[in-house]
Design an enzyme around this catalytic site. Structure first.
Site, mmCIF file in Angstrom:
data_model
loop_
_atom_site.group_PDB
_atom_site.id
_atom_site.type_symbol
_atom_site.label_atom_id
_atom_site.label_comp_id
_atom_site.label_asym_id
_atom_site.label_seq_id
_atom_site.Cartn_x
_atom_site.Cartn_y
_atom_site.Cartn_z
ATOM 1 N N HIS A 125 0.857 -1.184 0.000
ATOM 2 C CA HIS A 125 0.000 0.000 0.000
ATOM 3 C C HIS A 125 0.894 1.236 0.000
ATOM 4 C CE1 HIS A 125 -3.213 -2.816 1.681
ATOM 5 N NE2 HIS A 125 -3.503 -2.517 0.440
ATOM 6 N N ASP A 127 0.691 4.201 0.851
ATOM 7 C CA ASP A 127 0.769 5.100 2.012
ATOM 8 C C ASP A 127 1.205 4.364 3.280
ATOM 9 O OD1 ASP A 127 -1.528 3.599 2.228
ATOM 10 O OD2 ASP A 127 -2.820 5.271 2.846
ATOM 11 N N GLU A 128 1.851 3.206 3.090
ATOM 12 C CA GLU A 128 2.403 2.468 4.238
ATOM 13 C C GLU A 128 3.892 2.208 3.981
ATOM 14 O OE1 GLU A 128 -0.241 -0.934 4.582
ATOM 15 O OE2 GLU A 128 -1.963 0.411 4.603
ATOM 16 N N ASN A 186 -3.610 -5.294 -2.882
ATOM 17 C CA ASN A 186 -3.917 -6.429 -2.022
ATOM 18 C C ASN A 186 -5.377 -6.875 -2.136
ATOM 19 O OD1 ASN A 186 -2.896 -8.380 -0.273
ATOM 20 N ND2 ASN A 186 -3.806 -7.342 1.493
ATOM 21 N N ARG A 187 -6.023 -6.447 -3.195
ATOM 22 C CA ARG A 187 -7.356 -6.960 -3.561
ATOM 23 C C ARG A 187 -7.361 -7.373 -5.030
ATOM 24 N NH1 ARG A 187 -6.908 -5.764 0.934
ATOM 25 N NH2 ARG A 187 -8.300 -4.630 2.343
ATOM 26 N N HIS A 226 2.850 -4.114 6.322
ATOM 27 C CA HIS A 226 1.808 -3.089 6.241
ATOM 28 C C HIS A 226 1.856 -2.201 7.483
ATOM 29 C CE1 HIS A 226 -0.536 -4.828 2.818
ATOM 30 N NE2 HIS A 226 0.198 -5.870 3.151
ATOM 31 N N GLU A 308 1.272 -6.290 10.187
ATOM 32 C CA GLU A 308 0.926 -4.884 10.419
ATOM 33 C C GLU A 308 1.900 -4.413 11.487
ATOM 34 O OE1 GLU A 308 -1.473 -3.289 8.793
ATOM 35 O OE2 GLU A 308 -2.617 -4.932 7.898
HETATM 36 ZN ZN ZN Z 1 -1.703 -2.230 4.038
#
Ligand code: ZN
Ligand code: NAG
Ligand code: NAG
Ligand code: NAG
Length: 363
Positions: A125, A127-128, A186-187, A226, A308
């Protein structure tokens, strides 16, 4: 002490049987519910203002983080400096044409060996961005400690470690979750339950790159990094009936072991109040469809975790050294756990009591 022996042996053997018979694995966090904004057009412009404001805040936060070209330079500098134990290759390009660089770390990089392969993927992602920074610190730590630190030496000698610091460089430069087509990567993987993402023509180049990478290299295990929570997430991410509940995959025990190994080796992940032991089954947290983790397990026989690693997706850059310290042993132990000698020899020193959560009933 005696009481520990049984669970110790139990999970040790479960773990070994799952991994070594192979001879040879979500990601994300709930997005804020924004449907309220979309419905109302006069609020639409408010949304735009909020997004611009959000972007400006991220711009400010991005200070001290490496840009895409700085990450690229850091990867190249790493393989130059550590050419005896590494090589660089690209698995493809992002929508905007940025190479998806991988560092392979091993005493025999690029050679086929009867050794397990592990992959780390950061910045799925956009923004991560914490993961991509930590992965460069990890690579450099391994190189600096080869032949000095037993864990560094074991990993380099006995594992082929592949590190993709950024799977989504475009999302990073746009300071947003999705890629340049605003697709959540991730989808974007084929799903086991629902006929989504099955159209090859619409699949994103970053996703395609991961898929063909898995066809080339037989990874035993992997982890994607993440932000937005502090928990080690394991399959399944999706459930057949779309209900949010514990949905165990056939290797549930092994996954719980791996997730616990990460969580218990981390500074404080296992102290989580939200997630018992700092781990969660993906679908128990919230179901995800088209995720990378389930796809890795199904199609690559690769045991993938979704980690995470910080509640704050984009913490100030001066927190990165601390975040590295918090995650360092977790990352090293997770990779080293693919090595039989490590599991036999070092196991009890590192994670005494680790297996206890395996004996607790599931939520
Ligand atoms: Zn993420
Ligand atoms: C999102 O918000 C809308 C309207 O505010 C609401 O109807 C909907 O149930 C919410 N969805 C979720 C998943 O919370
Ligand atoms: C849209 O927002 C305006 C201003 O906040 C409000 O007066 C109006 O009732 C809203 N319309 C709908 C359909 O929610
Ligand atoms: C872990 O430590 C960090 C830094 O001290 C803190 O912000 C966070 O709330 C802690 N998390 C847990 C689950 O203890």
């Amino acid at each position: 002490m005696k009481k520990l022996i049984f669970p110790f042996i139990l999970c040790f053997s479960l773990y070994l049987s799952s991994f070594f018979r192979l001879t040879i694995a979500r990601g994300g966090e709930p997005s804020p519910n924004r449907s309220g904004f979309v419905e109302n057009s006069s609020v639409g412009s408010l949304r735009q203002l909020l997004e611009e404001d959000h972007f400006r805040k991220l711009e400010k936060l991005a200070r001290g983080y490496m840009s895409n070209s700085e990450v690229e330079k850091a990867i190249k500098a790493f393989v130059d400096r550590c050419s005896h134990i590494s090589r660089i290759y690209s698995i493809g390009k992002s929508v905007l044409g940025f190479p998806l660089w991988v560092m392979e770390i091993s005493d025999k990089p690029g050679e086929e060996e009867a050794e397990p392969a592990f992959k780390f993927i950061g910045n799925v992602h956009g923004d991560e961005p914490v993961g991509r920074e930590l992965l460069l610190l990890l690579a450099n730590w391994l190189c600096n400690n080869y032949m000095k630190d037993p864990l560094a030496t074991l990993i380099i000698d006995k594992v082929h470690l592949h590190i993709l610091p950024s799977m989504n460089p475009d999302g990073f430069s746009l300071r947003r979750r999705g890629n340049a087509n605003n697709i959540d990567l991730n989808r974007d993987f084929p799903d086991q339950f629902f006929p989504m993402n099955d159209d090859l023509g619409t699949r994103q180049p970053e996703t395609k790159a991961i898929i063909s990478w898995l066809r080339e290299i037989r990874f035993t295990a992997s982890a994607s990094l993440h932000g937005g929570a502090l928990v080690a997430n394991y399959p399944w991410d999706g459930t057949e009936n779309k209900q949010k509940n514990y949905y165990a995959c056939p290797d549930d025990e092994t996954f719980r072991f791996m997730a616990s190994l990460y969580s218990r080796s981390h500074y404080n992940m296992s102290l989580s109040k939200e997630f018992r032991g700092g781990i969660t089954n993906g679908a128990f947290w919230y179901p995800v469809y088209g995720g990378m983790q389930d796809w890795n397990y199904i199609h690559g026989s690769c045991f993938e975790l979704t980690l995470e690693i910080s509640d704050n997706k984009w913490p100030a850059a001066n927190e990165l050294p601390t975040l590295w310290e918090f995650n360092k042993m977790s990352m090293l132990n997770l990779v080293a756990s693919l090595v039989k000698e490590y599991m036999e020899g070092y196991f009890h020193q590192i994670v005494e009591g680790l297996c206890l959560p395996l004996l607790q009933s599931r939520e």
